[in-house]
Write a protein that holds these residues in place. Sequence first.
Motif, PDB file in Angstrom:
ATOM      1  N   HIS A  28      46.058  53.467  90.703  1.00 24.63           N
ATOM      2  CA  HIS A  28      46.156  55.176  89.216  1.00 24.63           C
ATOM      3  C   HIS A  28      45.949  56.392  89.464  1.00 24.63           C
ATOM      4  O   HIS A  28      46.352  57.091  88.657  1.00 24.63           O
ATOM      5  CB  HIS A  28      45.156  54.874  87.967  1.00 24.63           C
ATOM      6  CG  HIS A  28      44.763  53.573  87.655  1.00 24.63           C
ATOM      7  ND1 HIS A  28      45.463  52.472  86.929  1.00 24.63           N
ATOM      8  CD2 HIS A  28      43.934  52.787  87.942  1.00 24.63           C
ATOM      9  CE1 HIS A  28      44.635  51.495  85.879  1.00 24.63           C
ATOM     10  NE2 HIS A  28      43.754  51.378  87.181  1.00 24.63           N
ATOM     11  N   THR A  29      45.666  56.536  90.694  1.00 22.19           N
ATOM     12  CA  THR A  29      45.680  57.882  91.320  1.00 22.19           C
ATOM     13  C   THR A  29      46.260  57.675  93.257  1.00 22.19           C
ATOM     14  O   THR A  29      46.285  56.761  93.564  1.00 22.19           O
ATOM     15  CB  THR A  29      44.187  58.453  91.967  1.00 22.19           C
ATOM     16  OG1 THR A  29      43.821  57.572  91.952  1.00 22.19           O
ATOM     17  CG2 THR A  29      43.775  58.376  90.070  1.00 22.19           C
ATOM     18  N   VAL A  52      51.918  61.790  82.308  1.00 21.11           N
ATOM     19  CA  VAL A  52      50.749  60.684  82.322  1.00 21.11           C
ATOM     20  C   VAL A  52      50.407  60.772  80.909  1.00 21.11           C
ATOM     21  O   VAL A  52      50.206  59.695  80.485  1.00 21.11           O
ATOM     22  CB  VAL A  52      49.405  61.471  82.693  1.00 21.11           C
ATOM     23  CG1 VAL A  52      48.419  60.775  82.450  1.00 21.11           C
ATOM     24  CG2 VAL A  52      49.625  61.556  84.193  1.00 21.11           C
ATOM     25  N   VAL A  61      42.307  62.417  80.975  1.00 16.24           N
ATOM     26  CA  VAL A  61      42.589  61.699  82.429  1.00 16.24           C
ATOM     27  C   VAL A  61      41.539  63.085  83.139  1.00 16.24           C
ATOM     28  O   VAL A  61      41.233  62.311  84.475  1.00 16.24           O
ATOM     29  CB  VAL A  61      43.566  61.783  82.664  1.00 16.24           C
ATOM     30  CG1 VAL A  61      44.053  60.787  84.012  1.00 16.24           C
ATOM     31  CG2 VAL A  61      44.559  60.549  81.835  1.00 16.24           C
ATOM     32  N   ALA A  86      47.026  62.088  89.277  1.00 20.17           N
ATOM     33  CA  ALA A  86      47.038  61.394  88.728  1.00 20.17           C
ATOM     34  C   ALA A  86      48.544  60.414  88.193  1.00 20.17           C
ATOM     35  O   ALA A  86      49.419  60.945  88.007  1.00 20.17           O
ATOM     36  CB  ALA A  86      46.641  61.371  86.824  1.00 20.17           C
ATOM     37  N   SER A  89      49.567  55.221  85.227  1.00 21.39           N
ATOM     38  CA  SER A  89      48.835  54.016  84.116  1.00 21.39           C
ATOM     39  C   SER A  89      47.558  54.416  84.576  1.00 21.39           C
ATOM     40  O   SER A  89      46.757  53.969  83.242  1.00 21.39           O
ATOM     41  CB  SER A  89      48.382  53.172  86.118  1.00 21.39           C
ATOM     42  OG  SER A  89      48.294  53.782  87.116  1.00 21.39           O
ATOM     43  N   ALA A  90      47.234  56.089  84.734  1.00 19.97           N
ATOM     44  CA  ALA A  90      46.006  56.370  84.694  1.00 19.97           C
ATOM     45  C   ALA A  90      45.509  56.594  83.669  1.00 19.97           C
ATOM     46  O   ALA A  90      44.826  56.434  82.868  1.00 19.97           O
ATOM     47  CB  ALA A  90      45.545  57.859  85.385  1.00 19.97           C
ATOM     48  N   SER A  92      46.095  54.461  80.254  1.00 16.73           N
ATOM     49  CA  SER A  92      45.512  53.615  79.710  1.00 16.73           C
ATOM     50  C   SER A  92      44.201  52.780  80.569  1.00 16.73           C
ATOM     51  O   SER A  92      43.888  51.777  80.370  1.00 16.73           O
ATOM     52  CB  SER A  92      46.803  52.866  79.790  1.00 16.73           C
ATOM     53  OG  SER A  92      47.070  52.129  80.676  1.00 16.73           O
ATOM     54  N   ALA A  93      44.098  53.547  81.820  1.00 17.35           N
ATOM     55  CA  ALA A  93      43.008  52.982  82.553  1.00 17.35           C
ATOM     56  C   ALA A  93      41.376  53.136  82.115  1.00 17.35           C
ATOM     57  O   ALA A  93      41.249  54.457  81.917  1.00 17.35           O
ATOM     58  CB  ALA A  93      43.003  53.576  83.955  1.00 17.35           C
ATOM     59  N   GLU A  97      38.100  52.289  86.075  1.00 16.49           N
ATOM     60  CA  GLU A  97      38.746  51.530  86.989  1.00 16.49           C
ATOM     61  C   GLU A  97      38.869  53.310  87.683  1.00 16.49           C
ATOM     62  O   GLU A  97      39.462  52.750  89.137  1.00 16.49           O
ATOM     63  CB  GLU A  97      39.951  51.224  86.322  1.00 16.49           C
ATOM     64  CG  GLU A  97      40.080  49.632  86.069  1.00 16.49           C
ATOM     65  CD  GLU A  97      40.881  49.116  84.475  1.00 16.49           C
ATOM     66  OE1 GLU A  97      41.388  48.155  84.665  1.00 16.49           O
ATOM     67  OE2 GLU A  97      41.356  50.745  83.922  1.00 16.49           O
ATOM     68  N   LEU A  98      39.033  53.751  87.494  1.00 19.33           N
ATOM     69  CA  LEU A  98      39.274  55.376  88.371  1.00 19.33           C
ATOM     70  C   LEU A  98      38.552  55.104  89.231  1.00 19.33           C
ATOM     71  O   LEU A  98      38.188  55.819  89.568  1.00 19.33           O
ATOM     72  CB  LEU A  98      39.914  56.528  86.687  1.00 19.33           C
ATOM     73  CG  LEU A  98      40.984  56.586  86.627  1.00 19.33           C
ATOM     74  CD1 LEU A  98      40.182  57.225  84.848  1.00 19.33           C
ATOM     75  CD2 LEU A  98      41.890  56.494  87.136  1.00 19.33           C
ATOM     76  N   ASP A 101      39.153  53.133  91.493  1.00 21.49           N
ATOM     77  CA  ASP A 101      40.067  53.892  92.538  1.00 21.49           C
ATOM     78  C   ASP A 101      39.726  55.318  93.521  1.00 21.49           C
ATOM     79  O   ASP A 101      40.078  55.071  94.922  1.00 21.49           O
ATOM     80  CB  ASP A 101      40.865  54.536  92.081  1.00 21.49           C
ATOM     81  CG  ASP A 101      42.453  53.753  91.168  1.00 21.49           C
ATOM     82  OD1 ASP A 101      42.531  52.282  92.142  1.00 21.49           O
ATOM     83  OD2 ASP A 101      43.669  54.057  90.992  1.00 21.49           O
TER      84      ASP A 101
END
Length: 111
Positions: A28-29, A52, A61, A86, A89-90, A92-93, A97-98, A101
């Motif tokens: 996501h990043t 984004v 985000v 970002a 996909s960030a 909806s993360a 999850e972030l 990453d």
Amino acid sequence: MLARPNRLTRGAEYKAVVRRGRRCAGAHTVIYVSRVVTDGPARFGFIVSRQVGGAVVRNTVRRRLKALCFESLDAVAPGSDVVIRALPSAASASFAELRTDVTRCLARRTT
């Protein structure tokens, strides 16, 4: 929230980190880390483009990424400049999850 000394503020600083820094891509990043000669505090910058999402999504985000960087401030070597870009996909993360990453890339690149 990150204090003023822990933030990148100028466009030239962002550009230098992205061009010269070491790159680490996650799901996501994309994180760029550059070591500066000085021993000042670690500084962070964030790039969240319109791809984004809308303004509300982008700001959400960005706030999540800032919170994650504040959490891992002690783990980053002094004098490091970090730019986090970002990916779409960030949006909806989840926060977890972030976190995965960001912590994985910061652990790899700032030691």
